[in-house]
Motif scaffolding. Structure first.
Motif, mmCIF file in Angstrom:
data_model
loop_
_atom_site.group_PDB
_atom_site.id
_atom_site.type_symbol
_atom_site.label_atom_id
_atom_site.label_comp_id
_atom_site.label_asym_id
_atom_site.label_seq_id
_atom_site.Cartn_x
_atom_site.Cartn_y
_atom_site.Cartn_z
ATOM 1 N N PRO A 7 31.762 -2.626 -14.516
ATOM 2 C CA PRO A 7 31.345 -1.740 -15.836
ATOM 3 C C PRO A 7 32.355 -1.057 -16.357
ATOM 4 O O PRO A 7 33.817 -1.485 -16.839
ATOM 5 C CB PRO A 7 31.173 -0.096 -15.641
ATOM 6 C CG PRO A 7 31.172 -1.077 -14.101
ATOM 7 C CD PRO A 7 31.645 -1.925 -13.863
ATOM 8 N N TRP A 62 35.499 4.763 -11.614
ATOM 9 C CA TRP A 62 35.114 3.196 -11.981
ATOM 10 C C TRP A 62 34.188 2.882 -12.657
ATOM 11 O O TRP A 62 33.610 1.088 -13.344
ATOM 12 C CB TRP A 62 33.895 2.797 -10.561
ATOM 13 C CG TRP A 62 33.974 1.768 -10.281
ATOM 14 C CD1 TRP A 62 32.657 1.104 -10.215
ATOM 15 C CD2 TRP A 62 34.539 0.243 -9.760
ATOM 16 N NE1 TRP A 62 32.446 -0.413 -10.210
ATOM 17 C CE2 TRP A 62 33.753 -0.282 -9.602
ATOM 18 C CE3 TRP A 62 36.029 0.778 -9.591
ATOM 19 C CZ2 TRP A 62 34.265 -1.696 -9.464
ATOM 20 C CZ3 TRP A 62 36.414 -1.180 -8.494
ATOM 21 C CH2 TRP A 62 35.021 -2.116 -8.753
ATOM 22 N N MET A 63 33.074 3.416 -13.058
ATOM 23 C CA MET A 63 31.620 3.523 -14.692
ATOM 24 C C MET A 63 32.391 3.519 -15.545
ATOM 25 O O MET A 63 31.860 3.245 -17.058
ATOM 26 C CB MET A 63 30.905 3.828 -14.023
ATOM 27 C CG MET A 63 30.605 3.342 -13.239
ATOM 28 S SD MET A 63 28.139 4.782 -12.579
ATOM 29 C CE MET A 63 28.781 6.015 -11.991
ATOM 30 N N THR A 120 27.316 7.022 -15.737
ATOM 31 C CA THR A 120 27.993 7.452 -16.420
ATOM 32 C C THR A 120 28.384 5.781 -17.303
ATOM 33 O O THR A 120 28.843 6.400 -18.916
ATOM 34 C CB THR A 120 30.013 7.481 -15.725
ATOM 35 O OG1 THR A 120 29.535 8.868 -14.989
ATOM 36 C CG2 THR A 120 30.471 7.353 -16.270
ATOM 37 N N GLY A 121 27.892 4.817 -17.012
ATOM 38 C CA GLY A 121 27.975 3.657 -17.561
ATOM 39 C C GLY A 121 27.911 3.735 -18.898
ATOM 40 O O GLY A 121 27.656 2.690 -19.975
ATOM 41 N N ARG A 166 25.644 9.527 -11.600
ATOM 42 C CA ARG A 166 25.423 7.587 -11.603
ATOM 43 C C ARG A 166 26.009 6.766 -12.651
ATOM 44 O O ARG A 166 25.086 5.869 -12.523
ATOM 45 C CB ARG A 166 24.384 7.927 -11.028
ATOM 46 C CG ARG A 166 22.782 8.347 -11.308
ATOM 47 C CD ARG A 166 21.746 7.686 -9.947
ATOM 48 N NE ARG A 166 22.185 8.982 -9.127
ATOM 49 C CZ ARG A 166 21.632 9.771 -8.514
ATOM 50 N NH1 ARG A 166 20.431 10.555 -9.548
ATOM 51 N NH2 ARG A 166 21.915 10.911 -7.974
#
Length: 317
Positions: free
Chosen positions: A14, A279-280, A235-236, A233
């Motif tokens: 991402p 991570w995102m 976030t991206g 979930r």
């Protein structure tokens, strides 16, 4: 060999949100930045964040600095329901303390968690770098104060909730003009994206530097636990707004309800949520537990390939 700042070959990662720039200083360019919480209150929901005493609060700032925080977020009023705190009292709790932090920790960026323009004006005069408006522009003059001072601002989302109220039976239906087949859970995501985009545009129009505008989906505020989990979930999708993204996840009720735990026992759940959001691509994390959060963020950045490990000896020597 992977170059720090570049994803591993063949990996589909991402994208990271933009870095945050405050008063010419850039944070969150590779590993995400930490905004440590220092509440000048006696009734914040998590007892570990109550630092009404000046000496205790300054120790908390020093500890946050040593443990890896780049920003400290000073709050003078509990976010949730509770006894009234007047403007004058909020100023008394925050302004002298901001002045002391500015003098004693010149390298620490200072944010103030307030929704009131009167308080914003005073803390900016005391040296604050960022206004954390967790109540989504309830006082429209706050962002104007940030613009006049050239300071940063957090644009948040509460679904229309007014300051210091708890959510009650909140719903976010999917708009009628949404594409056919849109996930019914996406109503909250679409509302957050539209609200934050509009708030960020207004902040820039008011004179806030574009790179100093943070957008925050504002978990728990005006939301159920289902809403907050779906926003996490997603976030991206927030990084696609083109602004640095703030995540205020620390020990919140959605973590507690998911795991059926009180605030004192929500660290592991918070860190799991933190790793996922990092991570995102989120840029800044508001945190009670700075040392643990710093390690999670640095490990996530290394796995992403955004930063190199601190040392690499195994298998080479």
């Amino acid at each position: 060999m992977t170059t720090p700042g570049q994803p591993p070959a063949g990996a589909a990662l991402p994208p990271r949100a933009a870095a945050l720039v405050l008063r010419g200083r850039t944070v969150g360019a590779t590993s995400a930045a930490i905004m440590a919480i220092v509440n000048r209150t006696t009734d914040s929901f998590y007892s570990g964040a109550r630092q009404a005493d000046d000496t205790e609060a300054l120790r908390a700032v020093e500890r946050a600095s040593l443990e890896g925080a780049e920003i400290v977020d000073v709050g003078g009023v509990r976010a949730g329901t509770g006894p009234e705190v007047t403007v004058a009292e909020e100023i008394r709790r925050t302004v002298p303390f901001v002045e002391r932090v500015r003098a004693e920790f010149p390298d620490m960026l200072v944010s103030v968690d307030t929704w009131r323009s009167e308080v914003a004006r005073e803390v900016l005069g005391a040296g604050a770098d960022l206004l954390n408006d967790t109540w989504a522009g309830h006082d429209p003059g706050l962002v104007e104060e940030a613009g006049r001072a050239g300071a940063g601002v957090v644009c948040s989302h509460t679904g229309g909730a007014v300051p210091r109220t708890d959510p009650f039976q909140v719903r976010y239906p999917v708009p009628l003009d949404a594409p056919a087949g849109t996930d019914p859970r996406d109503g909250v995501v679409l509302d957050v994206l539209a609200t934050l985009a509009a708030a960020a545009r207004r902040a820039v129009a008011c004179g806030v530097p574009r790179e100093s505008v943070l957008v925050d989906p504002t978990h728990d505020f005006g939301k159920s636990t289902w809403h907050s989990l779906h926003l996490l979930r997603s976030t991206g999708r927030l990084t696609g707004l083109g602004f640095p993204v703030l995540m205020a996840l620390s020990r919140k009720d959605f973590v507690g309800e998911t795991l059926d735990l009180p605030a004192e026992d929500r660290l592991e759940g918070t860190l799991a949520a933190t790793a996922l959001a990092a991570w995102m691509g989120a840029t800044v994390f508001r945190a009670h537990d700075v040392r643990a959060t710093r390690r999670v963020l640095d490990m996530t950045a290394a796995v992403r390939g955004d930063e190199a490990p601190a040392r690499v000896l195994r298998g080479l020597v």
